[in-house]
Design a protein around this motif. Sequence first.
Motif, PDB file in Angstrom:
ATOM      1  N   VAL A  90      33.563 -65.092 -18.533  1.00 31.11           N
ATOM      2  CA  VAL A  90      32.478 -64.576 -19.383  1.00 31.11           C
ATOM      3  C   VAL A  90      31.205 -65.381 -19.135  1.00 31.11           C
ATOM      4  CG1 VAL A  90      31.682 -64.335 -21.773  1.00 31.11           C
ATOM      5  CG2 VAL A  90      34.009 -63.628 -21.163  1.00 31.11           C
ATOM      6  N   GLU A  91      31.345 -66.710 -19.030  1.00 30.74           N
ATOM      7  CA  GLU A  91      30.146 -67.543 -18.832  1.00 30.74           C
ATOM      8  C   GLU A  91      29.418 -67.214 -17.536  1.00 30.74           C
ATOM      9  OE1 GLU A  91      30.883 -71.760 -19.432  1.00 30.74           O
ATOM     10  OE2 GLU A  91      32.016 -71.215 -21.243  1.00 30.74           O
ATOM     11  N   ILE A  92      30.167 -67.004 -16.454  1.00 30.71           N
ATOM     12  CA  ILE A  92      29.464 -66.725 -15.184  1.00 30.71           C
ATOM     13  C   ILE A  92      28.885 -65.306 -15.157  1.00 30.71           C
ATOM     14  CG2 ILE A  92      30.679 -68.446 -13.790  1.00 30.71           C
ATOM     15  CD1 ILE A  92      32.395 -66.122 -12.658  1.00 30.71           C
ATOM     16  N   ALA A  93      29.446 -64.422 -15.985  1.00 31.73           N
ATOM     17  CA  ALA A  93      28.913 -63.048 -16.029  1.00 31.73           C
ATOM     18  C   ALA A  93      27.680 -62.945 -16.935  1.00 31.73           C
ATOM     19  CB  ALA A  93      29.996 -62.090 -16.524  1.00 31.73           C
ATOM     20  N   THR A  94      27.485 -63.949 -17.789  1.00 33.36           N
ATOM     21  CA  THR A  94      26.383 -63.862 -18.748  1.00 33.36           C
ATOM     22  C   THR A  94      25.331 -64.949 -18.536  1.00 33.36           C
ATOM     23  OG1 THR A  94      27.655 -65.210 -20.295  1.00 33.36           O
ATOM     24  CG2 THR A  94      27.823 -62.825 -20.564  1.00 33.36           C
ATOM     25  N   ALA A  95      25.526 -65.801 -17.528  1.00 32.70           N
ATOM     26  CA  ALA A  95      24.612 -66.930 -17.307  1.00 32.70           C
ATOM     27  C   ALA A  95      23.173 -66.441 -17.133  1.00 32.70           C
ATOM     28  CB  ALA A  95      25.050 -67.708 -16.069  1.00 32.70           C
ATOM     29  N   ASN A  96      22.228 -67.228 -17.657  1.00 34.87           N
ATOM     30  CA  ASN A  96      20.810 -66.845 -17.571  1.00 34.87           C
ATOM     31  C   ASN A  96      20.344 -66.659 -16.140  1.00 34.87           C
ATOM     32  OD1 ASN A  96      20.477 -66.879 -20.302  1.00 34.87           O
ATOM     33  ND2 ASN A  96      19.856 -69.044 -20.354  1.00 34.87           N
ATOM     34  N   GLU A  97      20.896 -67.458 -15.228  1.00 36.05           N
ATOM     35  CA  GLU A  97      20.464 -67.396 -13.821  1.00 36.05           C
ATOM     36  C   GLU A  97      20.789 -66.058 -13.169  1.00 36.05           C
ATOM     37  OE1 GLU A  97      22.260 -69.674 -15.267  1.00 36.05           O
ATOM     38  OE2 GLU A  97      21.958 -71.680 -14.445  1.00 36.05           O
ATOM     39  N   VAL A  98      21.777 -65.328 -13.748  1.00 39.34           N
ATOM     40  CA  VAL A  98      22.323 -64.139 -13.077  1.00 39.34           C
ATOM     41  C   VAL A  98      21.625 -62.865 -13.544  1.00 39.34           C
ATOM     42  CG1 VAL A  98      24.430 -62.724 -12.901  1.00 39.34           C
ATOM     43  CG2 VAL A  98      24.573 -65.213 -12.801  1.00 39.34           C
ATOM     44  N   ASP A  99      21.229 -62.014 -12.597  1.00 38.36           N
ATOM     45  CA  ASP A  99      20.697 -60.705 -13.020  1.00 38.36           C
ATOM     46  C   ASP A  99      21.657 -59.569 -12.698  1.00 38.36           C
ATOM     47  OD1 ASP A  99      20.058 -60.024 -10.203  1.00 38.36           O
ATOM     48  OD2 ASP A  99      18.449 -61.503 -10.474  1.00 38.36           O
ATOM     49  N   THR A 100      22.599 -59.799 -11.774  1.00 37.64           N
ATOM     50  CA  THR A 100      23.481 -58.714 -11.335  1.00 37.64           C
ATOM     51  C   THR A 100      24.922 -59.204 -11.249  1.00 37.64           C
ATOM     52  OG1 THR A 100      21.657 -57.868 -10.006  1.00 37.64           O
ATOM     53  CG2 THR A 100      23.836 -57.011  -9.491  1.00 37.64           C
ATOM     54  N   VAL A 101      25.822 -58.415 -11.812  1.00 38.22           N
ATOM     55  CA  VAL A 101      27.240 -58.765 -11.772  1.00 38.22           C
ATOM     56  C   VAL A 101      27.979 -57.648 -11.038  1.00 38.22           C
ATOM     57  CG1 VAL A 101      29.329 -59.123 -13.177  1.00 38.22           C
ATOM     58  CG2 VAL A 101      27.123 -60.047 -13.945  1.00 38.22           C
ATOM     59  N   ILE A 102      28.756 -58.010 -10.036  1.00 40.70           N
ATOM     60  CA  ILE A 102      29.652 -57.028  -9.410  1.00 40.70           C
ATOM     61  C   ILE A 102      31.015 -57.202 -10.067  1.00 40.70           C
ATOM     62  CG2 ILE A 102      30.808 -56.294  -7.282  1.00 40.70           C
ATOM     63  CD1 ILE A 102      27.868 -55.514  -7.323  1.00 40.70           C
ATOM     64  N   SER A 103      31.445 -56.146 -10.753  1.00 35.76           N
ATOM     65  CA  SER A 103      32.693 -56.188 -11.508  1.00 35.76           C
ATOM     66  C   SER A 103      33.801 -55.604 -10.638  1.00 35.76           C
ATOM     67  CB  SER A 103      32.520 -55.369 -12.798  1.00 35.76           C
ATOM     68  OG  SER A 103      33.756 -55.209 -13.445  1.00 35.76           O
ATOM     69  N   ALA A 104      34.557 -56.504  -9.971  1.00 34.03           N
ATOM     70  CA  ALA A 104      35.549 -56.034  -8.981  1.00 34.03           C
ATOM     71  C   ALA A 104      36.893 -56.726  -9.152  1.00 34.03           C
ATOM     72  CB  ALA A 104      35.009 -56.233  -7.570  1.00 34.03           C
ATOM     73  N   ILE A 105      37.159 -57.213 -10.370  1.00 31.51           N
ATOM     74  CA  ILE A 105      38.512 -57.692 -10.661  1.00 31.51           C
ATOM     75  C   ILE A 105      39.363 -56.444 -10.847  1.00 31.51           C
ATOM     76  CG2 ILE A 105      39.893 -58.747 -12.528  1.00 31.51           C
ATOM     77  CD1 ILE A 105      37.722 -60.863 -12.781  1.00 31.51           C
ATOM     78  N   VAL A 106      40.633 -56.516 -10.454  1.00 34.58           N
ATOM     79  CA  VAL A 106      41.504 -55.371 -10.694  1.00 34.58           C
ATOM     80  C   VAL A 106      42.166 -55.552 -12.067  1.00 34.58           C
ATOM     81  CG1 VAL A 106      43.468 -56.427  -9.439  1.00 34.58           C
ATOM     82  CG2 VAL A 106      43.368 -53.947  -9.747  1.00 34.58           C
ATOM     83  N   GLY A 107      42.197 -54.472 -12.824  1.00 30.57           N
ATOM     84  CA  GLY A 107      42.910 -54.500 -14.101  1.00 30.57           C
ATOM     85  C   GLY A 107      42.048 -54.913 -15.267  1.00 30.57           C
TER      86      GLY A 107
END
Length: 397
Positions: A90-107
């Motif tokens: 969750v932290e790496i998906a919401t970090a201020n530095e990030v503008d784009t998340v590729i959601s590619a975990i299975v399940g």
Amino acid sequence: MRTLTVLGSTGSIGTNTLDVVRRSPGAYRVYALAARQNVDLLASQILEFRPSVAVVATSDRINHLSERLAASGLDRAEWPELRSGAAARVEIATANEVDTVISAIVGVAGLEATYEAVRRGKRVGLANKEVLVSGGRLVMEAVRERGAELLPVDSEHNGAHQCLRAGNRGQVAKLILTASGGPFRNTPKEGLTFVTPEQALNHPTWRMGNRITIDSATLMNKGFEVIEACWLFDFAPSQVDVVIHPQSSVHAMIEYSDGSVLAHISATDMRMPIQYALTYPERCDAPVPKIDWSQARQWDFAPPDMEKFPLLKTAYECLEAGGASTCILNAADEIAVECFLQGRIPFPAIAEVVRETLSASAPSAPRTIGEVLEADRNARVLARKFAEVSAARAVTV
Ligand SMILES: NC(=O)c1ccc[n+]([C@@H]2O[C@H](COP(=O)([O-])OP(=O)(O)OC[C@H]3O[C@@H](n4cnc5c(N)ncnc54)[C@H](OP(=O)(O)O)[C@@H]3O)[C@@H](O)[C@H]2O)c1
């Protein structure tokens, strides 16, 4: 420059995402990578892309990853922060530095981080179909509230997204999703009892992770895509059709109210939809093969056989039932696929385990992601029970 977190970096979509990054120097910075256990590949991705954070599923994997990084000779001062578990995802998906998340975990393991990324208003390139299958209502509510950009990476939905750009949403009559039909398209129904995991993993047109490949063989994957499409594009189930198209060149079609049908066509290479999600609304050169129109070719279309592949019909029924039904469908299918891959239950038992789990589950309407995950856990317990019964029956026979 876009700053990315890649959830599921060691998988089929994850490695294709990093290939797009590799081929576009200066366009992207990788802030974080997350995987479950493949520390060998994760270590080599760290060496190449130099993320600030790397996340694995469990703490023991951090030790293994540290060993690989130490062996690589990378100066400790250059190591990323090493983390584990759901909170770290969750932290790496919401970090201020990030503008784009590729959601590619299975399940469903990818649900919480993807949901929180949406709630932070990030652009999310969505490959993980379980996110909308399990938590569609909550995720789409968050998309609307936060104005997040949810861009589909799944080739069919990506194709639909592109076709929808051509017209007015109010004039759309229906969406047609294509399906290759999987490796057993021409296998008689009676023959399905004897097919092996190796045969089921031999997808005719796509190279993908094991779960989605088996789901393609049962047409469950297409059922998930119908559910995903209804959430993403606000279609009623009756507005989404499935057509078998073995060549997998046409990915999706949108029929407008005047009878015009717009189709999305491309080679079978996931780097195109991944790049689309990263560069939208712009288009850039993509490192994918182009269709050679100088060659004669034939494209076939046929209706799906819902009797031979009952899970597609089950997906429509779960959509109509609403609440946690589609979440239970996904959880039960994941367990059944796992048991099939272990050689413990025959191929047709995947659908049986799913249907038995659905019948035995209490209806509920999850109001939070926590409640979705609880419905998921409960369904898994039931599905394991039904799979055990099926496995015992298979041994007796
Ligand atoms: N492949 C395709 O062409 C395609 C097309 C459309 C949609 N999709 C969807 O995209 C998703 C990914 O598919 P895939 O084919 O790329 O799957 P995959 O090759 O099996 O890769 C799955 C990825 O998820 C990671 N992972 C699994 N469980 C995790 C956990 N608990 N915590 C952190 N990471 C975890 C894996 O890490 P490890 O490697 O360390 O186990 C791996 O990086 C699926 O939902 C699939 O339906 C895939």
